[in-house]
Scaffold this motif. Structure first.
Motif, short mmCIF file in Angstrom:
data_model
loop_
_atom_site.label_atom_id
_atom_site.label_comp_id
_atom_site.label_asym_id
_atom_site.label_seq_id
_atom_site.Cartn_x
_atom_site.Cartn_y
_atom_site.Cartn_z
N MET A 85 0.84 -1.19 0.00
CA MET A 85 0.00 0.00 0.00
C MET A 85 0.88 1.25 0.00
O MET A 85 1.96 1.25 0.61
CB MET A 85 -0.90 0.02 1.24
CG MET A 85 -2.00 -1.02 1.23
SD MET A 85 -3.17 -0.84 2.61
CE MET A 85 -2.11 -1.26 4.01
N PRO A 86 0.49 2.31 -0.69
CA PRO A 86 1.24 3.56 -0.60
C PRO A 86 1.46 3.95 0.86
O PRO A 86 0.57 3.85 1.69
CB PRO A 86 0.34 4.56 -1.33
CG PRO A 86 -0.33 3.72 -2.37
CD PRO A 86 -0.61 2.41 -1.67
N GLY A 87 2.71 4.34 1.15
CA GLY A 87 3.09 4.63 2.52
C GLY A 87 3.81 3.49 3.19
O GLY A 87 4.31 3.64 4.32
N TYR A 88 3.89 2.33 2.52
CA TYR A 88 4.46 1.12 3.12
C TYR A 88 5.45 0.46 2.16
O TYR A 88 5.34 0.59 0.94
CB TYR A 88 3.35 0.11 3.44
CG TYR A 88 2.33 0.60 4.43
CD1 TYR A 88 2.40 0.26 5.78
CD2 TYR A 88 1.28 1.42 4.03
CE1 TYR A 88 1.47 0.71 6.69
CE2 TYR A 88 0.34 1.90 4.94
CZ TYR A 88 0.44 1.53 6.26
OH TYR A 88 -0.49 1.99 7.16
N GLY A 89 6.37 -0.31 2.75
CA GLY A 89 7.26 -1.14 1.95
C GLY A 89 8.01 -0.38 0.89
O GLY A 89 8.72 0.59 1.17
N ARG A 90 7.82 -0.78 -0.35
CA ARG A 90 8.56 -0.18 -1.46
C ARG A 90 7.70 0.75 -2.31
O ARG A 90 8.12 1.22 -3.36
CB ARG A 90 9.18 -1.30 -2.31
CG ARG A 90 10.15 -2.15 -1.48
CD ARG A 90 10.79 -3.27 -2.24
NE ARG A 90 11.75 -2.78 -3.23
CZ ARG A 90 12.54 -3.58 -3.94
NH1 ARG A 90 12.48 -4.90 -3.77
NH2 ARG A 90 13.39 -3.09 -4.81
N SER A 91 6.49 1.03 -1.84
CA SER A 91 5.66 2.04 -2.48
C SER A 91 6.07 3.43 -2.01
O SER A 91 6.89 3.58 -1.10
CB SER A 91 4.18 1.79 -2.17
OG SER A 91 3.71 0.65 -2.86
N SER A 92 5.49 4.45 -2.62
CA SER A 92 5.84 5.82 -2.28
C SER A 92 5.59 6.11 -0.80
O SER A 92 4.53 5.77 -0.26
CB SER A 92 5.02 6.79 -3.12
OG SER A 92 5.24 8.13 -2.69
N MET A 93 6.58 6.73 -0.16
CA MET A 93 6.44 7.20 1.22
C MET A 93 6.45 8.72 1.28
O MET A 93 6.70 9.31 2.34
CB MET A 93 7.56 6.64 2.10
CG MET A 93 7.45 5.16 2.38
SD MET A 93 8.72 4.62 3.56
CE MET A 93 8.23 2.91 3.83
N ASP A 94 6.15 9.38 0.16
CA ASP A 94 6.13 10.83 0.14
C ASP A 94 5.12 11.37 1.15
O ASP A 94 4.03 10.81 1.32
CB ASP A 94 5.76 11.35 -1.25
CG ASP A 94 6.88 11.13 -2.26
OD1 ASP A 94 8.00 10.77 -1.84
OD2 ASP A 94 6.62 11.30 -3.47
N ALA A 95 5.48 12.46 1.78
CA ALA A 95 4.65 13.02 2.85
C ALA A 95 3.29 13.49 2.35
O ALA A 95 2.34 13.58 3.13
CB ALA A 95 5.38 14.18 3.52
N ASP A 96 3.18 13.80 1.05
CA ASP A 96 1.90 14.30 0.54
C ASP A 96 0.96 13.19 0.06
O ASP A 96 -0.13 13.46 -0.45
CB ASP A 96 2.13 15.30 -0.60
CG ASP A 96 2.90 14.70 -1.78
OD1 ASP A 96 3.40 13.56 -1.63
OD2 ASP A 96 3.00 15.36 -2.83
#
Length: 272
Positions: free
Chosen positions: A58-69
């Motif tokens: 899921m975005p925000g986790y693992g190797r997906s985007s962790m961008d603050a926005d």
């Protein structure tokens, strides 16, 4: 195995496809927090013998985007899953979900029209109450925790991961699951995703549980320290039909890792 990075509403999302198309329907595996697709990797490899298996961070986790926005609240994740199923060309897959992945799968189904052939829920976050005292403390003080020295943060994450399995995981597994969070962007993302999670996003799903449109099954670790096993029975009662329940003795919250073969056996039997 390197992920295939796809764009879901402009957000970079790490995905994997195991196995090849076979006689059995495709299956989608959904992880929870603070995990990633790694939680399902071993079970997924077993299921991929005769079918395609789809995993995602899921975005925000693992190797997906962790961008603050990037929004990482449950409502946003629920809306993303149907779009990912469309990307994969899946009209009615089997879905197996763990922890908040269960809330995401149920929300995608009940609030956004995603259709499943069967749904398997393992130690899922759905019913109240959920969220440990530590979880709530972090949610209320995310900026303070995000400012911890990196070494203290890393120790906290490793302890948190190990505690989910009652300290029964190997050091290698603890490191593997903690790895995405002990980088500089991972530290901020770890506390950001906790702060974004709220029962306000699961209560509308709970109100509609009787409207689930596919057969469901439930699995739980009898020694789950985060979500009491009694919730398995309550969840089964809230779902329509005769919902089978498998409970694993001596297993904590991370059943797909702690008891891979038992989980894979149960999932294969239910999906068959």
């Amino acid at each position: 195995m390197e992920p295939d990075i796809v764009s879901i509403d402009g957000v970079e999302t790490a995905t994997w496809v195991l196995g090849s198309e076979g006689p059995s329907p495709d299956v989608v595996l959904c992880h929870g927090t603070p995990w990633s697709a790694e939680v399902w990797r071993q079970v997924g490899t077993r299921l991929a013998q005769g079918r395609r298996v789809h995993l995602w961070d899921m975005p925000g986790y693992g190797r997906s985007s962790m961008d603050a926005d990037v929004p990482v609240d449950l409502a946003s994740q629920m809306a993303r899953l149907p779009r990912l199923l469309d990307h994969w060309g899946l009209e009615s897959p089997d879905v197996v979900a763990h922890d908040i992945g269960g809330a995401v799968a149920l929300g995608a189904h009940l609030r956004h029209g995603a259709e499943y052939r069967r749904l398997v829920l393992w130690d899922v976050v759905t019913l109240d109450p959920w969220g440990s005292p530590f979880f709530r403390l972090v949610a209320e003080n995310a900026d303070v925790f995000a400012a911890l020295p990196p070494a203290l943060h890393a120790a906290l994450v490793r302890e948190y991961v190990a505690g989910a399995a009652n300290h029964a995981l190997s050091d290698a597994w603890v490191e593997r699951l903690a790895a995405p969070w002990v980088t500089e962007p991972g530290q901020a993302a770890f506390y950001r995703q906790i702060a974004a999670l709220t029962p306000a996003d699961t209560r509308p799903v709970v109100e509609r549980l009787a409207s689930v449109r596919c057969p469901a099954a439930i699995g739980w670790g009898q020694a789950d320290p985060w979500i009491p096993v009694e919730q398995a029975g309550r969840l089964a009662d809230a779902l329509p039909g005769d919902v089978p329940i498998a409970t694993l003795e001596g297993v904590g919250h991370l059943a797909p890792v702690e008891a891979t073969e038992a989980v894979a056996d149960a999932v294969e039997a239910w999906l068959a």
